[in-house]
Scaffold this active site. Structure first.
Site, PDB file in Angstrom:
ATOM      1  N   LYS A  21     -46.252   2.310 -23.303  1.00 25.38           N
ATOM      2  CA  LYS A  21     -45.698   1.198 -24.089  1.00 25.38           C
ATOM      3  C   LYS A  21     -45.596  -0.066 -23.231  1.00 25.38           C
ATOM      4  CE  LYS A  21     -41.171   1.542 -25.473  1.00 25.38           C
ATOM      5  NZ  LYS A  21     -40.337   0.332 -25.366  1.00 25.38           N
ATOM      6  N   SER A  22     -45.105   0.066 -22.018  1.00 22.57           N
ATOM      7  CA  SER A  22     -44.923  -1.113 -21.159  1.00 22.57           C
ATOM      8  C   SER A  22     -46.264  -1.781 -20.865  1.00 22.57           C
ATOM      9  CB  SER A  22     -44.281  -0.710 -19.829  1.00 22.57           C
ATOM     10  OG  SER A  22     -42.966  -0.291 -20.035  1.00 22.57           O
ATOM     11  N   ARG A  26     -47.912  -5.640 -22.165  1.00 20.14           N
ATOM     12  CA  ARG A  26     -48.486  -6.626 -21.229  1.00 20.14           C
ATOM     13  C   ARG A  26     -49.947  -6.930 -21.551  1.00 20.14           C
ATOM     14  NH1 ARG A  26     -43.875  -4.221 -19.670  1.00 20.14           N
ATOM     15  NH2 ARG A  26     -42.717  -5.189 -17.971  1.00 20.14           N
ATOM     16  N   ARG A 121     -28.122  -6.981 -27.765  1.00 16.18           N
ATOM     17  CA  ARG A 121     -28.518  -6.753 -26.359  1.00 16.18           C
ATOM     18  C   ARG A 121     -28.505  -8.060 -25.570  1.00 16.18           C
ATOM     19  NH1 ARG A 121     -33.484  -2.876 -26.193  1.00 16.18           N
ATOM     20  NH2 ARG A 121     -32.904  -2.891 -23.993  1.00 16.18           N
ATOM     21  N   SER A 166     -34.599  -5.492 -13.182  1.00 18.88           N
ATOM     22  CA  SER A 166     -35.127  -5.315 -14.536  1.00 18.88           C
ATOM     23  C   SER A 166     -36.534  -5.874 -14.606  1.00 18.88           C
ATOM     24  CB  SER A 166     -34.218  -6.040 -15.543  1.00 18.88           C
ATOM     25  OG  SER A 166     -34.941  -6.348 -16.717  1.00 18.88           O
ATOM     26  N   GLN A 168     -38.124  -6.419 -17.209  1.00 19.11           N
ATOM     27  CA  GLN A 168     -38.211  -7.380 -18.311  1.00 19.11           C
ATOM     28  C   GLN A 168     -37.816  -8.773 -17.835  1.00 19.11           C
ATOM     29  OE1 GLN A 168     -35.921  -5.654 -21.509  1.00 19.11           O
ATOM     30  NE2 GLN A 168     -37.414  -4.016 -21.825  1.00 19.11           N
ATOM     31  N   ASP A 320     -35.530   4.952 -17.946  1.00 17.80           N
ATOM     32  CA  ASP A 320     -35.857   5.502 -19.267  1.00 17.80           C
ATOM     33  C   ASP A 320     -35.795   7.028 -19.292  1.00 17.80           C
ATOM     34  OD1 ASP A 320     -36.130   2.980 -20.280  1.00 17.80           O
ATOM     35  OD2 ASP A 320     -38.310   2.928 -20.107  1.00 17.80           O
ATOM     36  N   LYS A 347     -28.958  -0.450 -23.484  1.00 16.42           N
ATOM     37  CA  LYS A 347     -30.241  -0.125 -24.104  1.00 16.42           C
ATOM     38  C   LYS A 347     -30.100  -0.145 -25.632  1.00 16.42           C
ATOM     39  CE  LYS A 347     -32.562   0.130 -20.355  1.00 16.42           C
ATOM     40  NZ  LYS A 347     -33.588  -0.862 -20.081  1.00 16.42           N
ATOM     41  N   ARG A 351     -26.479   4.524 -24.135  1.00 14.16           N
ATOM     42  CA  ARG A 351     -27.039   5.875 -23.935  1.00 14.16           C
ATOM     43  C   ARG A 351     -26.103   6.797 -23.164  1.00 14.16           C
ATOM     44  NH1 ARG A 351     -33.294   3.917 -22.983  1.00 14.16           N
ATOM     45  NH2 ARG A 351     -33.826   3.820 -25.202  1.00 14.16           N
TER      46      ARG A 351
HETATM   47  C1  S3P Z   1     -39.411  -2.067 -19.668  1.00 10.12           C
HETATM   48  C2  S3P Z   1     -38.458  -2.169 -18.712  1.00 10.12           C
HETATM   49  C3  S3P Z   1     -37.215  -1.397 -18.718  1.00 10.12           C
HETATM   50  C4  S3P Z   1     -37.290  -0.201 -19.645  1.00 10.12           C
HETATM   51  C5  S3P Z   1     -37.914  -0.532 -20.959  1.00 10.12           C
HETATM   52  C6  S3P Z   1     -39.316  -1.106 -20.774  1.00 10.12           C
HETATM   53  C7  S3P Z   1     -40.614  -2.935 -19.573  1.00 10.12           C
HETATM   54  O1  S3P Z   1     -36.151  -2.227 -19.117  1.00 10.12           O
HETATM   55  O2  S3P Z   1     -36.019   0.352 -19.849  1.00 10.12           O
HETATM   56  O3  S3P Z   1     -38.014   0.633 -21.763  1.00 10.12           O
HETATM   57  O4  S3P Z   1     -41.638  -2.632 -20.222  1.00 10.12           O
HETATM   58  O5  S3P Z   1     -40.556  -3.915 -18.831  1.00 10.12           O
HETATM   59  P1  S3P Z   1     -35.391  -3.170 -18.059  1.00 10.12           P
HETATM   60  O6  S3P Z   1     -36.440  -3.971 -17.421  1.00 10.12           O
HETATM   61  O7  S3P Z   1     -34.463  -4.037 -18.836  1.00 10.12           O
HETATM   62  O8  S3P Z   1     -34.680  -2.241 -17.148  1.00 10.12           O
END
Ligand code: S3P
Length: 433
Positions: A21-22, A26, A121, A166, A168, A320, A347, A351
Site C-alpha cells: 500500500k505504501s 507513492r 487524526r 513518521s 508520512q 503497523d 491510527k 489501537r
Molecule cells: C505509512 C506510514 C506509517 C504507517 C501507515 C503507512 C506510509 O504511518 O502506519 O500505515 O505509507 O507512509 P506514520 O508515518 O504516520 O507512522
C-alpha cells in the site's frame, strides 16, 4: 456492516500478498508529478490507494489500467490543475498527508476532507512544516483536523526536525521540497519507512540520505519510470504471525517486499524464537544507495515463542505490525513489554484500546499502562464476540486470534479490511486446513 465467525484452524501452504500500500501511494503520486508515462505493475487497488488515484484524476492526471498494468500520464511538477471538487480521502491518512505535501507547491487552493476517523487524526504534524515553507493552510484547531483548505505557492526550503518518526510527515515535507528553490532537509528521531526517498531517486530527483537526514533539492524534473510493486509485508505479517502461533502451521509467502525499513517484524519474530526465514529475490536492492525495492520469499512455521521487550525507538519500524504482535504475545512465554507506543493511539482507531479490549474479552492477560502495553503469556484464548472498531488492522489481527482460540470467535464490522486488503478472506481460505 458484516461480521464473520472464525473457528480454530491451522495455516498451511503458499501465498502471494496484495501489492504494498505504501509503495502504491507513492507510485501514483510521484508518477503524476513526473514527465511522461509511468507504468505500474501490481498497483494496489485497496480503498486507500483508490482515494489517491481519485485525487490525482481530479487534478487532471489520466490514470488508466490495461492488461493489469496501470498507466499514469504524468503532468510534470507544475501540470496539476485545480480540482473542480473537494478531494475526499476517505480513511486514508497516507493520502491526506502526502497530498498536502504536493498541494503545498501548487498555485491553487484546494479543500481536503476525510471520513469520521480521518477527521480526528492529527494533521498539524504536516500542516506545521508545510506552513513554515510558505503554504497557507486552514482547518479547525489551527489546521490540526480535516477538513482542511490549502493554498500553495512559492515555497522556501526548510531544515526540519520531525518531533515524531513518521514516514508520512517526512514524505509530505520532501514532496513539498520538490517545489522549493534550494535544499529541503528533514531529520527524524528514528528511521521510518524510506519508500519516498527510494522512489524519488528512481525518478531522477536530486535527493540524498545520510542516516536520519534526508535532503532534497527542489525544481529538478522527475522522469517517468516503470514501477513493479512487491507484495505488502504488513499484510503478510498477519499470516506469518498466525503460522508462528497456530500448532501444525507452516506457510510460505512469495514475492513480498523486504525493504530493510519494513523487516523489523520478521527480525523480532526471529528474536522471539520463531522458526521464520527469508531470502531475497533481488538482494542488492536491500542495500543502501539503491532506489528500487527489495523483495523475496518468507517461510514461517509454528514454534514456541518468548515474549520480547520492545523499546520506544523500535516502535516506528514495527508500527503497523503491533496489533498482530499483541496477538502473538498472548501465545508467548513470559512477559511482552511494548514501550512508548503512543503513536498507535493516533491510527485509524486507538489501537492500544481496541486490542487490549478485544484480547481481554478473549481471556488474555493484557493491560496498558499509559502508552506501554504489558502482555503475559501464554494464555489459552476463548472465542467470543469482538469488535474491529472499524480499523482494518485490528480486524485482521482478531481473525488470526480467532484461529487459535477455543470455540467460535465473531468479529464485528469487518468491511474495513478492504481499506488495505481486499481479498483477505480469499487468501485466508487458501491457507486454512
Ligand atoms: C505509512 C506510514 C506509517 C504507517 C501507515 C503507512 C506510509 O504511518 O502506519 O500505515 O505509507 O507512509 P506514520 O508515518 O504516520 O507512522
Amino acid at each position: 456492516m458484516s461480521s464473520i465467525v472464525i473457528e480454530p484452524k491451522r495455516l498451511r501452504g503458499e501465498i502471494t500478498l496484495p501489492p504494498d500500500k505504501s509503495i502504491s501511494h507513492r507510485a501514483i503520486i510521484i508518477g503524476s508529478l513526473a514527465c511522461g508515462k509511468t507504468q505500474v505493475k501490481n498497483l494496489s487497488v485497496c480503498e486507500d490507494c483508490l482515494r489517491t488515484i481519485d485525487a490525482f484524476r481530479s487534478m487532471g492526471v489520466a490514470i488508466t489500467k490495461s492488461k493489469g498494468i496501470f498507466c499514469i500520464q504524468g503532468k510534470g511538477l507544475n501540470g496539476l490543475r485545480k480540482p473542480g471538487v473537494k478531494l475526499y480521502l476517505g480513511n486514508s491518512g497516507t493520502s491526506m498527508r502526502l497530498i498536502l505535501g504536493v498541494l503545498a507547491g501548487q498555485r491553487f487552493s484546494c479543500e481536503l476532507s476525510g471520513d469520521a476517523s480521518l477527521s480526528k487524526r492529527p494533521m498539524k504534524r504536516v500542516t506545521e512544516p508545510l506552513s513554515l515553507m510558505g503554504a497557507k493552510i486552514r482547518g479547525s484547531d489551527g489546521a490540526q483536523f480535516a477538513p482542511l483548505t490549502i493554498r500553495g505557492g512559492a515555497l522556501r526550503p526548510i531544515c526540519y526536525e520531525t518531533p515524531v518518526a513518521s514516514a508520512q510527515v517526512k514524505s509530505a515535507v520532501l514532496l513539498a521540497g520538490l517545489y522549493a528553490e534550494g535544499a529541503t532537509k528533514v531529520t527524524e528521531p528514528a528511521k521510518s519507512r524510506d519508500h519516498t526517498e527510494r522512489m524519488l531517486k528512481k525518478f531522477g530527483a536530486d535527493i540524498s540520505v545520510e542516516g536520519l537526514l534526508v535532503c532534497v533539492k527542489g525544481r529538478a524534473n522527475l522522469i517517468a519510470k516503470v514501477v513493479d510493486v512487491p507484495g505488502d509485508i504488513s499484510s503478510a505479517s498477519f499470516f506469518l504471525a498466525g503460522a508462528c502461533i497456530s500448532k501444525g502451521s507452516q506457510i510460505t509467502v512469495k514475492s513480498v517486499g523486504l525493504n530493510p525499513t519494513r523487516t523489523a517484524f520478521l527480525k523480532l519474530l526471529q528474536q522471539m524464537g520463531a522458526s521464520i526465514s527469508w531470502k531475497y529475490q533481488n538482494s542488492k536492492m536491500a542495500g543502501k544507495g539503491y532506489n528500487d525495492e527489495a523483495k523475496g520469499e518468507v517461510r514461517a512455521r509454528c514454534s514456541p515463542l518468548k515474549g520480547p521487550t520492545i523499546a520506544p525507538e523500535q516502535i516506528p519500524s514495527l508500527i503497523d505490525e503491533l496489533p498482530i504482535l499483541m496477538v502473538a504475545a498472548t501465545q508467548s512465554e513470559g512477559e511482552t513489554a511494548i514501550q512508548g507506543a503512543g503513536e498507535l493511539r493516533l491510527k485509524e482507531t486507538d489501537r492500544i484500546k481496541a486490542m487490549v479490549s478485544n484480547l481481554t474479552r478473549m481471556g488474555a492477560d493484557i493491560r496498558s499502562c499509559g502508552d506501554d502495553i504489558i502482555i503475559r503469556g501464554p494464555s489459552r484464548l476463548a472465542g467470543t464476540t469482538v469488535d474491529s472498531f472499524n480499523d482494518h488492522r485490528t480486524a485482521m489481527s482478531m481473525v488470526i486470534a480467532g484461529l487459535i482460540a477455543r470455540g467460535r470467535t465473531t468479529i464485528k464490522d469487518i468491511d474495513c479490511i478492504n481499506i488495505s486488503f481486499p481479498g483477505f478472506f480469499d487468501t485466508l481460505s487458501r491457507l486454512v486446513c
